[in-house]
Design a protein around this motif. Structure first.
Motif, PDB file in Angstrom:
ATOM      1  N   GLN A   3      22.104  -4.000  90.909  1.00 36.99           N
ATOM      2  CA  GLN A   3      22.392  -4.676  92.090  1.00 36.99           C
ATOM      3  C   GLN A   3      22.242  -5.718  92.075  1.00 36.99           C
ATOM      4  O   GLN A   3      21.487  -6.713  91.257  1.00 36.99           O
ATOM      5  CB  GLN A   3      21.259  -3.777  92.908  1.00 36.99           C
ATOM      6  CG  GLN A   3      21.264  -2.536  93.149  1.00 36.99           C
ATOM      7  CD  GLN A   3      22.052  -2.117  93.657  1.00 36.99           C
ATOM      8  OE1 GLN A   3      22.744  -2.176  94.753  1.00 36.99           O
ATOM      9  NE2 GLN A   3      22.699  -0.745  93.350  1.00 36.99           N
ATOM     10  N   ASP A  10      24.920   2.291  96.951  1.00 37.63           N
ATOM     11  CA  ASP A  10      24.723   3.544  96.235  1.00 37.63           C
ATOM     12  C   ASP A  10      26.002   3.440  95.325  1.00 37.63           C
ATOM     13  O   ASP A  10      26.656   2.734  95.158  1.00 37.63           O
ATOM     14  CB  ASP A  10      24.212   4.609  97.079  1.00 37.63           C
ATOM     15  CG  ASP A  10      25.581   4.892  98.039  1.00 37.63           C
ATOM     16  OD1 ASP A  10      26.659   4.218  97.883  1.00 37.63           O
ATOM     17  OD2 ASP A  10      25.177   5.630  99.042  1.00 37.63           O
ATOM     18  N   PHE A  16      22.209   0.891 101.507  1.00 35.20           N
ATOM     19  CA  PHE A  16      21.074   1.910 101.844  1.00 35.20           C
ATOM     20  C   PHE A  16      19.631   0.970 102.061  1.00 35.20           C
ATOM     21  O   PHE A  16      19.701  -0.380 101.341  1.00 35.20           O
ATOM     22  CB  PHE A  16      20.981   2.903 100.873  1.00 35.20           C
ATOM     23  CG  PHE A  16      20.560   2.484  99.587  1.00 35.20           C
ATOM     24  CD1 PHE A  16      19.261   2.274  99.030  1.00 35.20           C
ATOM     25  CD2 PHE A  16      21.552   2.059  98.678  1.00 35.20           C
ATOM     26  CE1 PHE A  16      19.055   2.315  97.727  1.00 35.20           C
ATOM     27  CE2 PHE A  16      21.225   1.776  97.327  1.00 35.20           C
ATOM     28  CZ  PHE A  16      19.818   1.776  97.097  1.00 35.20           C
ATOM     29  N   ARG A  18      16.811   0.137 100.528  1.00 36.85           N
ATOM     30  CA  ARG A  18      16.148   0.060  99.494  1.00 36.85           C
ATOM     31  C   ARG A  18      14.766   0.063  99.580  1.00 36.85           C
ATOM     32  O   ARG A  18      13.931   0.760  98.757  1.00 36.85           O
ATOM     33  CB  ARG A  18      16.428  -1.134  98.256  1.00 36.85           C
ATOM     34  CG  ARG A  18      15.811  -0.940  97.318  1.00 36.85           C
ATOM     35  CD  ARG A  18      16.297  -2.467  96.328  1.00 36.85           C
ATOM     36  NE  ARG A  18      15.648  -3.543  96.861  1.00 36.85           N
ATOM     37  CZ  ARG A  18      15.861  -4.751  96.436  1.00 36.85           C
ATOM     38  NH1 ARG A  18      16.631  -4.858  95.370  1.00 36.85           N
ATOM     39  NH2 ARG A  18      15.309  -5.823  96.632  1.00 36.85           N
ATOM     40  N   LYS A  85      19.653  11.835  94.032  1.00 37.79           N
ATOM     41  CA  LYS A  85      19.217  12.539  95.255  1.00 37.79           C
ATOM     42  C   LYS A  85      18.883  13.951  95.001  1.00 37.79           C
ATOM     43  O   LYS A  85      17.884  14.415  95.547  1.00 37.79           O
ATOM     44  CB  LYS A  85      20.177  12.155  96.349  1.00 37.79           C
ATOM     45  CG  LYS A  85      19.542  12.772  97.698  1.00 37.79           C
ATOM     46  CD  LYS A  85      20.429  12.474  98.946  1.00 37.79           C
ATOM     47  CE  LYS A  85      19.994  12.990 100.144  1.00 37.79           C
ATOM     48  NZ  LYS A  85      20.660  12.763 101.532  1.00 37.79           N
ATOM     49  N   ILE A 140      18.294  -0.147  90.940  1.00 38.31           N
ATOM     50  CA  ILE A 140      18.375  -0.722  92.307  1.00 38.31           C
ATOM     51  C   ILE A 140      17.970  -2.180  92.471  1.00 38.31           C
ATOM     52  O   ILE A 140      17.938  -2.639  93.555  1.00 38.31           O
ATOM     53  CB  ILE A 140      17.837   0.327  93.251  1.00 38.31           C
ATOM     54  CG1 ILE A 140      16.309   0.197  93.048  1.00 38.31           C
ATOM     55  CG2 ILE A 140      18.407   1.504  93.115  1.00 38.31           C
ATOM     56  CD1 ILE A 140      15.687   1.189  94.163  1.00 38.31           C
ATOM     57  N   LYS A 210      18.849   7.973  97.945  1.00 38.86           N
ATOM     58  CA  LYS A 210      20.366   7.779  97.765  1.00 38.86           C
ATOM     59  C   LYS A 210      20.735   8.038  96.230  1.00 38.86           C
ATOM     60  O   LYS A 210      19.974   7.841  95.267  1.00 38.86           O
ATOM     61  CB  LYS A 210      20.950   6.732  98.359  1.00 38.86           C
ATOM     62  CG  LYS A 210      20.573   6.218  99.763  1.00 38.86           C
ATOM     63  CD  LYS A 210      20.940   7.563 100.577  1.00 38.86           C
ATOM     64  CE  LYS A 210      20.693   6.919 102.003  1.00 38.86           C
ATOM     65  NZ  LYS A 210      21.198   8.051 103.105  1.00 38.86           N
ATOM     66  N   ASN A 211      21.976   8.591  96.004  1.00 39.24           N
ATOM     67  CA  ASN A 211      22.384   8.549  94.634  1.00 39.24           C
ATOM     68  C   ASN A 211      23.052   7.103  93.930  1.00 39.24           C
ATOM     69  O   ASN A 211      23.652   6.456  94.485  1.00 39.24           O
ATOM     70  CB  ASN A 211      23.959   9.222  94.764  1.00 39.24           C
ATOM     71  CG  ASN A 211      23.468  10.827  94.862  1.00 39.24           C
ATOM     72  OD1 ASN A 211      22.453  11.505  94.704  1.00 39.24           O
ATOM     73  ND2 ASN A 211      24.545  11.307  95.889  1.00 39.24           N
ATOM     74  N   VAL A 212      22.072   6.733  93.042  1.00 37.58           N
ATOM     75  CA  VAL A 212      22.045   5.277  92.764  1.00 37.58           C
ATOM     76  C   VAL A 212      22.283   5.443  91.314  1.00 37.58           C
ATOM     77  O   VAL A 212      22.409   4.245  90.681  1.00 37.58           O
ATOM     78  CB  VAL A 212      20.720   4.600  93.170  1.00 37.58           C
ATOM     79  CG1 VAL A 212      20.729   4.391  94.457  1.00 37.58           C
ATOM     80  CG2 VAL A 212      19.630   5.229  92.395  1.00 37.58           C
TER      81      VAL A 212
END
Length: 515
Positions: A3, A10, A16, A18, A85, A140, A210-212
């Protein structure tokens, strides 16, 4: 995905919250990790309520550590194969089921197996959430904030196990009124309180997690999976038996440890031969990753070396209750929780080398006096000294953990985390077995004869205390030795903050340090 400071996206490129996601992960994982040490003070209560022996009651901790340990290598495959997730939803569901089973198992000896089943389910979930959280944090947060992120992670892996015994002792002491609610002294409350937290985290995970992490469809190598579970499981089981059976027991100690080592070697050999390994042990080819991982092991062994023996010293020598002995250690645990994010944020500015050297030096200096404590050493002195030790632990562990994750490419974060956590789990098991056996042997070899007990009871009691103190002094000396090894290892760590592979921060440098 990595990030930037401006936005947090995500895997689908959608922004999203964080902060909300991290809060859900920290709270849920904290409640799970708390279960590692929460039953230490509850063993006598479980023995009474279930009408079982001490050895049987101890299985509640033994089987948790075993199940937790064998899941560490598996976590790398799961985080690569399953969306983050979904994996968290499953893990929190397992935590909910496991804690509910243990909390509401009927207190009957023939139902003990159900209690253990709940503990194993809980441990499996913790074995996934703990390393997964580290991988998520790496992905993230931007490079410049990863130290602070891993510091938050340190609150979970350091503070939760440290306050477990104190919290359980407080619960079991008597009924308490907290925020208008009556907290019962029943052992069930030890599970019910974290269960409430887990249920909340489970519900919130559907909205905020979330899917990260990038995933790919990789086939499960069944043989590697079996070798991993068998190797680490049998190896750890052998070490957990040392406390009760001694190093000389062929069936329950020597054979499992040797067999475990052989199977682990086969597991490593297979991973090196595979194009897509189950767990990529090639991460240890990176010199800095290996040094920092071994240094983290030394931190854990130095910390546990004193943390494990102090309650026994306080209870057996000073006659403290389990609650009082836990409260003596509580300030140190809280200080570590405070220092973990501070030490992590400091890494973002100056790197791991100087911080870890200072941390290990503080750890060594504050451990040294424990080698000379007596039967009359004041509790306030023990509390202060232990708090300083935990300050040093946080100063060393958080930067080292962050650096071990930063010297490798982001796509190897899952394997690095699995390897780092497995090494830490093995270190914990080995040092517990080592110190328990060494201390017991020294006490046995120095204790007076039974004849003296009848002839001179006062002298017998004094000699017993002297024998115990000799055992404690040696165990504390071993803890001191681990901190010295840590100082030596820290000298070989690269200076400055490491820029991860493929990241740009003024220049793209493959795993080299930032001046």
């Amino acid at each position: 995905m990595a990030q930037s400071k401006q936005t947090t996206l995500d895997m689908n490129g959608k922004p999203f919250n964080r902060t909300a996601m991290v809060a859900v992960l920290l709270i849920g994982t904290f409640a799970g990790v708390l279960m590692q040490t929460s039953l230490g003070t509850a063993i006598p209560t479980l023995m009474h309520d279930f009408d079982i022996s001490f050895a049987t009651a101890q299985q509640a901790t033994t089987w948790f550590l075993l199940a937790n340990g064998v899941m560490m290598p598996v976590s790398a495959f799961l985080s690569t194969r399953i969306k983050s997730k979904v994996l968290y939803n499953i893990a929190y569901a397992l935590l909910t089921i496991g804690m509910a089973v243990t909390a509401f198992t009927p207190a009957q000896s023939n139902m003990w197996w159900l209690f253990l089943a709940g503990r194993i389910i809980t441990a499996i979930a913790v074995g996934v959430t703990m390393p997964l959280m580290q991988v998520v944090m790496i992905n993230i947060y931007p490079v410049a904030e990863r130290g602070a992120a891993m510091g938050l992670n340190g609150i979970v892996i350091g503070l939760a196990p440290a306050i477990g015994p104190s919290l359980s002792g407080w619960i079991l002491e008597k009924d308490h009124v907290f925020l208008g609610l009556t907290i019962s002294d029943s052992w069930r409350t030890i599970f019910i309180l974290p269960l409430i937290v887990i249920v909340i985290a489970f519900i919130l995970s559907f909205f905020f997690v979330k899917n990260v992490l990038p995933t790919k469809k990789i086939k499960l190598d069944v043989l590697s999976f079996i070798l991993s579970i068998l190797g680490f499981g049998v190896f750890l089981w052998g070490f957990t038996n040392v406390a009760t059976d001694g190093w000389g027991d062929i069936a329950t100690v020597v054979t499992p440890i040797v067999l475990g080592i052989v199977v682990i070697i086969l597991f490593i050999w297979r991973q090196l031969k595979m194009d897509v390994p189950f767990m990529d042990v090639r991460v240890f080819k990176n010199k800095q990753f290996t040094i920092t991982t071994v240094a983290v092991m030394m931190t854990m062994m130095a910390m546990i070396g004193v943390q494990m023996m102090l309650p026994t010293y306080l209870q057996n020598v000073h006659g403290m209750s389990t609650l009082d002995s836990g409260l003596v250690l509580l300030p140190g645990a809280l200080l570590m929780g405070i220092m973990a994010p501070i030490a992590g944020r400091s890494y973002d500015r100056i790197g791991a080398k100087r911080l870890s050297i200072v941390g290990f030096v503080i750890l060594a200096i504050s451990t040294f006096p424990f080698m000379f404590i007596t039967t009359t050493t004041p509790g306030a002195f023990i509390t202060t000294l232990y708090a300083v030790r935990m300050f040093g632990v946080a100063m060393a562990m958080m930067p080292l953990t962050t650096m071990s994750m930063s010297v490798l490419p982001p796509n190897e974060a899952a394997d690095a985390t699995a390897s780092n956590n497995t090494a830490r789990q093995v270190a914990s098991s080995v040092v517990v077995a080592l110190l328990t056996s060494v201390t017991q042997n020294i006490i046995t070899n120095n204790q007076p004869s039974k004849a003296l007990q009848a002839a001179n009871p006062l002298q017998y009691g004094s000699d017993i205390l002297d024998a115990s103190m000799k055992g404690f002094h040696v165990s504390f000396a071993i803890g001191f030795a681990f901190s010295i090894v840590g100082i030596i290892l820290a000298l070989f760590i690269s200076k400055g903050r490491v820029i991860p592979y493929g990241m740009t921060n003024g220049a793209t440098i493959k795993g080299e340090k930032e001046a």
